[in-house]
Design a protein around this motif. Sequence first.
Motif, mmCIF file in Angstrom:
data_model
loop_
_atom_site.group_PDB
_atom_site.id
_atom_site.type_symbol
_atom_site.label_atom_id
_atom_site.label_comp_id
_atom_site.label_asym_id
_atom_site.label_seq_id
_atom_site.Cartn_x
_atom_site.Cartn_y
_atom_site.Cartn_z
ATOM 1 N N SER A 567 0.665 -1.023 -0.318
ATOM 2 C CA SER A 567 0.313 -0.387 -0.249
ATOM 3 C C SER A 567 1.002 1.137 0.246
ATOM 4 C CB SER A 567 -0.863 -0.011 1.282
ATOM 5 O OG SER A 567 -0.414 -0.249 2.266
ATOM 6 N N GLY A 568 2.306 1.020 0.369
ATOM 7 C CA GLY A 568 3.075 2.470 0.247
ATOM 8 C C GLY A 568 3.727 2.769 1.654
ATOM 9 N N VAL A 723 -10.976 -2.737 -12.916
ATOM 10 C CA VAL A 723 -11.223 -3.922 -12.939
ATOM 11 C C VAL A 723 -9.662 -4.486 -11.090
ATOM 12 C CG1 VAL A 723 -9.508 -5.868 -13.684
ATOM 13 C CG2 VAL A 723 -10.752 -5.042 -14.717
ATOM 14 N N SER A 724 -8.854 -2.896 -11.800
ATOM 15 C CA SER A 724 -7.714 -3.049 -10.135
ATOM 16 C C SER A 724 -8.898 -2.667 -9.456
ATOM 17 C CB SER A 724 -6.679 -1.812 -10.998
ATOM 18 O OG SER A 724 -6.529 -2.568 -12.643
ATOM 19 N N ASP A 725 -9.699 -2.996 -9.043
ATOM 20 C CA ASP A 725 -10.089 -2.456 -7.558
ATOM 21 C C ASP A 725 -9.840 -2.473 -6.317
ATOM 22 O OD1 ASP A 725 -12.160 -0.567 -6.147
ATOM 23 O OD2 ASP A 725 -13.375 -1.974 -6.572
ATOM 24 N N SER A 726 -9.564 -4.117 -6.387
ATOM 25 C CA SER A 726 -9.005 -5.358 -5.337
ATOM 26 C C SER A 726 -7.804 -5.101 -4.634
ATOM 27 C CB SER A 726 -10.126 -6.328 -4.947
ATOM 28 O OG SER A 726 -9.306 -7.011 -6.329
ATOM 29 N N TYR A 727 -6.881 -4.474 -5.777
ATOM 30 C CA TYR A 727 -5.588 -4.094 -5.680
ATOM 31 C C TYR A 727 -4.769 -3.110 -4.909
ATOM 32 C CZ TYR A 727 -6.000 -8.627 -8.714
ATOM 33 O OH TYR A 727 -5.965 -10.144 -8.950
ATOM 34 N N THR A 728 -3.216 -3.427 -4.100
ATOM 35 C CA THR A 728 -2.832 -2.575 -4.303
ATOM 36 C C THR A 728 -2.154 -1.444 -4.891
ATOM 37 O OG1 THR A 728 -1.328 -3.257 -3.448
ATOM 38 C CG2 THR A 728 -2.754 -3.073 -1.886
#
Length: 810
Positions: A567-568, A723-728
């Motif tokens: 997550s950074g 499509v990338s919604d659930s990724y960090t």
Amino acid sequence: MANKTYNDLLCETSELIGEATQADEALFETGTAERSMLQPLLLELRVRYAVLLARLDAVYDQILQPQKRLIVKRLLEACLGRLMEIKHDLVELHLTDFTFDDDEALKKLQVTPHEAEPCIPQYFIREREAEIHYRREFITNTLRKLGHEPPKPQVLVLTEQQAVLVIQSHERARQGRLRGQFMKEIRLLKEKGRDQKGEMTPAAATAIQKVWRGFIARRATRRRKRDEQLLIGMELPPYMESVEIKRAEEVKEYRRNLQLQRDEEYKEALVSIEQQLRTQHGVRINEQIGDELRRWIKEYYERTGKFPELPSEEAGGSRTMYSRQGTNVDSELSKSSPVSSRDSKRSKDSKDKKSSKTEENKNKEEVDDLQTYKCRNSAFLQDMVNANEEFEDIWKFKPDADDTHERYHKDMIEREKMVKIEQEIRNVVDEMMRSELELLQAAFDRDRAHKGKKAKKPQKKVRRGGKKSKKKKEKDLTPDRTTESLFEELVTNGIIKPYPIVKIDDFIGEKCYVGGEWRNQGKEAAPCLGDIRQLVKEYCILPLGSEHVRAQAPLVRSVLITGPSGSGKKLLIHAICSEVGGTLFDLTPANIVGKYPGKTGLIMLIHLVMKVSRLLQPSVIWMDEAEKPFVKKIPKTDKTDPKRLKKDLIKIIKGICPEDRVLFVGTSRSPWDAEQKLLFQCYQKVIQIPRADYGSISLLWRMKLHRAGAMSPRLEISCLSRVSDSYTIGTLLEALDAVLTTKRRLQLRVRALTAQEIAVQLSSKEPVYAEQDALAEAWWYKTPLERRRQKALQRLQELQMEADERAAAK
């Protein structure tokens, strides 16, 4: 830009500072007020000071006149400190760390949300470039001595025979490609309509012309469409620095070099002018002050029949003696003033009234306490007002025609140095007069034939009776060692680590644009990644960068940053160190295992970290997996002994004083595994990185793909963001790096990148599951500030219901 541009910008900024300080002073005059009334005023002031901070930073970075730069820096630091104070007032007002901009304030001031985010002053790094470079080189050289060479690109070494074989194979392949292309063209020409003589028929020429004209028309149409989209901002320009931007940066760097020259000239002038004034006026001032003092002592003796007592240097010396009063009537009146008796009577009456209050009045007072708020006193507002008034009196209307090169003003230096020289000479003459008065008093006592008593010096009592420091002086376990040796020891043991240079703006994310509207409706919006970036600036970077702001602003000793893997969190740690030029200390349990063993070793480790962090400040003490020291049960497979620092963490954090530019930062993936009471005793502020929202993911894809040159009309950013919604964010960047290999980058001109390629790569990555989000959300409601907010809301609702029931009963 020219000097006139920055001088005009500074004059405009001075007027804006006057408007902001007037509004700020009016806010303090209101005193205790309703929270709903204070909220828009504080939000507007926050935006005002954020804009002023950016303007003053631009002026201070480029203006040349050294004496004017001193006032600009005072304004800059005062503005920065006031911004921090307003931030903490807003936190206490809303009982939440997140500050959502008010739409009305942005519209009123004509500011975008990006401009309302505080910028990081450039002087944090620029004024310490040599020191920061020396520390990085010292760390690199120390690690090189230990055998830790930085990774170097591998160079393939070939023998002469191998090189000849490689060249031959490439040349044969080139010739083969050319022969194949030549044969293909011959075959295509044979297939075209040609007569037996080899001449082109009119139908074939017309077909070729039609195809060529269509190609040219389509290319021109695409070019016009792209130019129009670039004009209206619907498409991003190619990612490359234009000639104008490079030229502007070169001009800025040239002015910065001129600044250094002007500063050196100013410092040399301070020394030379002071020496010149001392030789010219030192003797005359000494005689003049001595004659004045002797004349005054003589008049005092003739009037009172006794010799005066000279105040000490701390009390003002002989300068305060001329305004001294012979009686202490004012002090006696102040001791026995009737106001104090009235106040005591009022206090007694108020106590009687409080004792006779009913339950209804108590509930009303509790409601008032929950609905009203009083801003804390400011340590920077008056300094900003004074600096702005000084600028207006001295510089605002000063003609710059005589000083086109922005050099120092000699007359101003002479006035300042004359005051300094006069004060120093006065202190010397005062000391000489004290000894003369003692001799005169002794001679006077002998003439009176009684034993003379030496005059008491009350100023010494004041000096002895000053405030004692409550902080106990720590015992220095390494008194004979130099800073370099301690620094080298911690680098050798891996406690001080090098870090990559990253900017806080590399933490890409949009801000929450509906937070202010939702808060006005009584709801609380979820923060976005842009709000996390702003929070890290306000709690970690801005206070650490300035020594004056750190000492006067509300103190934040420790921060806990939580979020899933990727997550950074580590990026934020490196950004904090990079933006302030700080030193990174790594106290992660896995990093200190086997180092400084035993109880004495642990004491030495803590002592070294605290001592060196103060010597090399600004410093960041980092602990990854911050929950492990407070975990109830440690797995048997964990050999890092995470509870080793459990008892000393609070001691380390409490040992950070306001004058220490030291910050303790912990990062954690699963903070709910720790004992919450001990965890929150250790960390003062909690920053939880939320799941990346659609706006932040879309912005990330646009920026990264645009910089990589992979943007194309066929690439559907909206679909890819969904499509990338659930990724960090870290997982998305890993997938993009895996797709954009060197070979794929070379093929972008022929075959455009599609969202399907990235989606296929994402399918092999681990997303953030709903169970982990549920655990993070449940833990967030247990944090101290969130619990305070929930209790305040619940209590306010209960009191409001009771008031409604009593009103209905009446």
